[in-house]
Design a protein around this motif. Sequence first.
Motif, PDB file in Angstrom:
ATOM      1  N   ALA A  86     -62.332 -26.336   2.983  1.00 45.73           N
ATOM      2  CA  ALA A  86     -63.046 -26.216   1.703  1.00 45.73           C
ATOM      3  C   ALA A  86     -64.170 -27.350   1.412  1.00 45.73           C
ATOM      4  CB  ALA A  86     -62.192 -26.152   0.851  1.00 45.73           C
ATOM      5  N   VAL A  87     -65.333 -27.084   0.868  1.00 44.81           N
ATOM      6  CA  VAL A  87     -66.333 -28.037   0.557  1.00 44.81           C
ATOM      7  C   VAL A  87     -66.669 -27.823  -1.035  1.00 44.81           C
ATOM      8  CG1 VAL A  87     -68.361 -28.882   0.932  1.00 44.81           C
ATOM      9  CG2 VAL A  87     -67.153 -28.269   2.819  1.00 44.81           C
ATOM     10  N   ASP A  88     -66.422 -28.694  -1.844  1.00 43.01           N
ATOM     11  CA  ASP A  88     -66.531 -28.660  -3.232  1.00 43.01           C
ATOM     12  C   ASP A  88     -66.080 -27.538  -3.820  1.00 43.01           C
ATOM     13  OD1 ASP A  88     -68.380 -30.891  -3.008  1.00 43.01           O
ATOM     14  OD2 ASP A  88     -70.044 -29.576  -2.653  1.00 43.01           O
ATOM     15  N   GLY A  89     -64.627 -27.414  -3.303  1.00 42.17           N
ATOM     16  CA  GLY A  89     -63.626 -26.243  -4.084  1.00 42.17           C
ATOM     17  C   GLY A  89     -64.188 -24.850  -3.466  1.00 42.17           C
ATOM     18  N   GLU A  90     -65.113 -25.004  -2.413  1.00 37.02           N
ATOM     19  CA  GLU A  90     -65.292 -23.505  -2.036  1.00 37.02           C
ATOM     20  C   GLU A  90     -64.860 -23.357  -0.605  1.00 37.02           C
ATOM     21  OE1 GLU A  90     -69.319 -21.135  -0.271  1.00 37.02           O
ATOM     22  OE2 GLU A  90     -69.446 -22.617  -1.727  1.00 37.02           O
ATOM     23  N   VAL A  91     -63.794 -22.307  -0.551  1.00 36.17           N
ATOM     24  CA  VAL A  91     -63.001 -21.944   0.430  1.00 36.17           C
ATOM     25  C   VAL A  91     -63.663 -20.845   1.395  1.00 36.17           C
ATOM     26  CG1 VAL A  91     -60.961 -21.241   1.237  1.00 36.17           C
ATOM     27  CG2 VAL A  91     -60.992 -22.520  -0.765  1.00 36.17           C
ATOM     28  N   PRO A  92     -63.912 -21.060   2.814  1.00 30.56           N
ATOM     29  CA  PRO A  92     -64.493 -20.090   3.454  1.00 30.56           C
ATOM     30  C   PRO A  92     -63.487 -18.864   3.461  1.00 30.56           C
ATOM     31  CG  PRO A  92     -64.284 -22.321   4.496  1.00 30.56           C
ATOM     32  CD  PRO A  92     -63.685 -22.445   3.349  1.00 30.56           C
ATOM     33  N   GLN A  93     -64.186 -17.710   3.686  1.00 27.67           N
ATOM     34  CA  GLN A  93     -63.620 -16.513   3.733  1.00 27.67           C
ATOM     35  C   GLN A  93     -63.535 -16.029   5.180  1.00 27.67           C
ATOM     36  OE1 GLN A  93     -61.557 -15.416   1.168  1.00 27.67           O
ATOM     37  NE2 GLN A  93     -62.236 -17.404   0.346  1.00 27.67           N
ATOM     38  N   LEU A  94     -62.595 -15.771   5.896  1.00 28.75           N
ATOM     39  CA  LEU A  94     -62.567 -15.754   7.438  1.00 28.75           C
ATOM     40  C   LEU A  94     -62.061 -14.164   7.648  1.00 28.75           C
ATOM     41  CD1 LEU A  94     -60.981 -18.467   9.471  1.00 28.75           C
ATOM     42  CD2 LEU A  94     -63.393 -18.123   8.766  1.00 28.75           C
ATOM     43  N   GLY A  95     -61.482 -13.498   6.578  1.00 23.97           N
ATOM     44  CA  GLY A  95     -61.051 -12.458   6.714  1.00 23.97           C
ATOM     45  C   GLY A  95     -59.966 -12.050   7.869  1.00 23.97           C
ATOM     46  N   LEU A  96     -59.004 -13.072   8.142  1.00 23.02           N
ATOM     47  CA  LEU A  96     -58.139 -13.059   8.876  1.00 23.02           C
ATOM     48  C   LEU A  96     -57.344 -12.006   8.852  1.00 23.02           C
ATOM     49  CD1 LEU A  96     -56.611 -14.504  11.161  1.00 23.02           C
ATOM     50  CD2 LEU A  96     -55.404 -15.964   9.486  1.00 23.02           C
ATOM     51  N   THR A  97     -57.083 -10.991   9.931  1.00 18.53           N
ATOM     52  CA  THR A  97     -55.939  -9.899  10.058  1.00 18.53           C
ATOM     53  C   THR A  97     -55.215  -9.882  11.224  1.00 18.53           C
ATOM     54  OG1 THR A  97     -58.179  -8.595   9.256  1.00 18.53           O
ATOM     55  CG2 THR A  97     -56.265  -7.612  10.524  1.00 18.53           C
ATOM     56  N   GLU A  98     -53.889 -10.299  10.825  1.00 22.80           N
ATOM     57  CA  GLU A  98     -52.864 -10.287  11.733  1.00 22.80           C
ATOM     58  C   GLU A  98     -52.174  -8.860  12.270  1.00 22.80           C
ATOM     59  OE1 GLU A  98     -50.196 -13.935  11.414  1.00 22.80           O
ATOM     60  OE2 GLU A  98     -51.559 -14.428   9.800  1.00 22.80           O
ATOM     61  N   HIS A  99     -52.810  -8.158  12.899  1.00 20.21           N
ATOM     62  CA  HIS A  99     -52.205  -6.917  13.382  1.00 20.21           C
ATOM     63  C   HIS A  99     -51.899  -6.970  14.733  1.00 20.21           C
ATOM     64  CE1 HIS A  99     -54.437  -4.232  10.164  1.00 20.21           C
ATOM     65  NE2 HIS A  99     -53.531  -4.988   9.468  1.00 20.21           N
ATOM     66  N   GLY A 100     -51.978  -8.064  15.505  1.00 17.11           N
ATOM     67  CA  GLY A 100     -51.360  -8.241  16.679  1.00 17.11           C
ATOM     68  C   GLY A 100     -52.120  -7.761  17.774  1.00 17.11           C
ATOM     69  N   TYR A 101     -51.663  -8.532  18.925  1.00 19.44           N
ATOM     70  CA  TYR A 101     -52.196  -7.567  20.357  1.00 19.44           C
ATOM     71  C   TYR A 101     -51.215  -6.673  20.704  1.00 19.44           C
ATOM     72  CZ  TYR A 101     -56.330 -10.892  21.282  1.00 19.44           C
ATOM     73  OH  TYR A 101     -57.641 -11.577  21.211  1.00 19.44           O
ATOM     74  N   LEU A 102     -51.834  -5.831  21.630  1.00 17.84           N
ATOM     75  CA  LEU A 102     -50.721  -4.995  22.301  1.00 17.84           C
ATOM     76  C   LEU A 102     -51.196  -4.880  23.855  1.00 17.84           C
ATOM     77  CD1 LEU A 102     -48.676  -2.861  22.434  1.00 17.84           C
ATOM     78  CD2 LEU A 102     -50.126  -1.058  21.704  1.00 17.84           C
ATOM     79  N   TYR A 103     -50.597  -5.313  24.536  1.00 20.51           N
ATOM     80  CA  TYR A 103     -50.816  -5.328  25.940  1.00 20.51           C
ATOM     81  C   TYR A 103     -50.010  -4.208  26.780  1.00 20.51           C
ATOM     82  CZ  TYR A 103     -53.351  -9.834  26.544  1.00 20.51           C
ATOM     83  OH  TYR A 103     -54.209 -10.897  26.721  1.00 20.51           O
TER      84      TYR A 103
END
Length: 388
Positions: A81-98
């Motif tokens: 975070a910089v000056d209170g601004e947090v980056p938005q990554l859209g992290l989605t933890e739906h896994g890998y399926l091998y």
Amino acid sequence: MDNRHIVIVGGGVIGSAIAYFLAAHARFQGRVSVLERDPTYTHASSALSASSIRQQFSTPLNIQMSQFGIAFLRELHQHLAVDGEVPQLGLTEHGYLYLATAAGAVTLRENHQVQKAQQVDVALLGQDALQRRFPWLNVDDLALGSLGLSGEGWFDGYALLMAFRRKARSLGVNYVQADAQGIEHSQGKVQGVRLRDGRVISCDVAVNAAGAWARPLLADTGFDLPVVARRRTVFVVSSPAQTPACPLIIDPSGLWLRPEGQYWICGLPPADDPDDAPLEADYEQFDTVWQIMASRVPAFEALRMQRAWAGYYEYNVFDQNAVIGAHPQLSNLILANGFSGHGMQHAPAVGRGIAELLTDGAYSSLDLSALSAQRLLDGRPLLEKNVI
């Protein structure tokens, strides 16, 4: 007081992660300059990546690097975070399926044992369990699947790159638009980085984080880095298909696919995989991609390509693993190269590790010494089976 000038060649996610961790290190009071020839990142692998993270590797070290990576992404607000601004990554933890046919099931089970020993949250699913969990999937030829239950997924890689860059700059790192062409050295020590226009930027330490362009930078240093640019095309497709709870799927053919908003993205390692192919999408590959997708998910028979792009893997032809640590002949030249497609997810661990190496003289959080260049000289590959 550590007041050295450290010059990092390459302002992508690896170089920017190193810059951030250096600048944030309590014992480092020196200067950090990052040389990036294209600040728009038009051709940068970081900007063109499919930006996923997994723990389903076959080597404990790669697993551990991803475990730090996912923890870092989950706690990004505490780090970048910089000056209170947090980056938005859209992290989605739906896994890998091998997915594996009978021929690949043994390897999948072997990898599973390695992963469970590292506390990876992963489950093996037989054919019936796969069908129940993913009824839209064709499992007729499958023997086994390996599904990451947590700690795996995808995110906005460009947003992560920009977050590292912005935070590093807020901590005093200087980003310089410059085209590095070589390393100036004398008596076993780097003196500076030579630019295309003939200028030399002097430094106490140089870091090669030049991605797919790392090898020529070392041409006159006495070490031939076995890292080449390998093109990978990403296709964006639309379809009326429904794939609820869809993870990132790795088909036995090598094809991968995952949802992306209302679309899906997908790709396939090319049968002919030349070095340094033009950075242009290989549209001819799409017919093969479509056939495999429709075979694995029958509803994808109705499918339309929306667009495509290509990015480079910085591919280590020796063992498909990263080369991290000091140059074999030049102790103040640090390498961070050859990630072979998993640089984005390992950038936090690499940045932390190299910052420790440069400030403390050794790795303290996670020992990355198995990835040193010495294994190349000794002919000891650290083979990674799970290369996509």
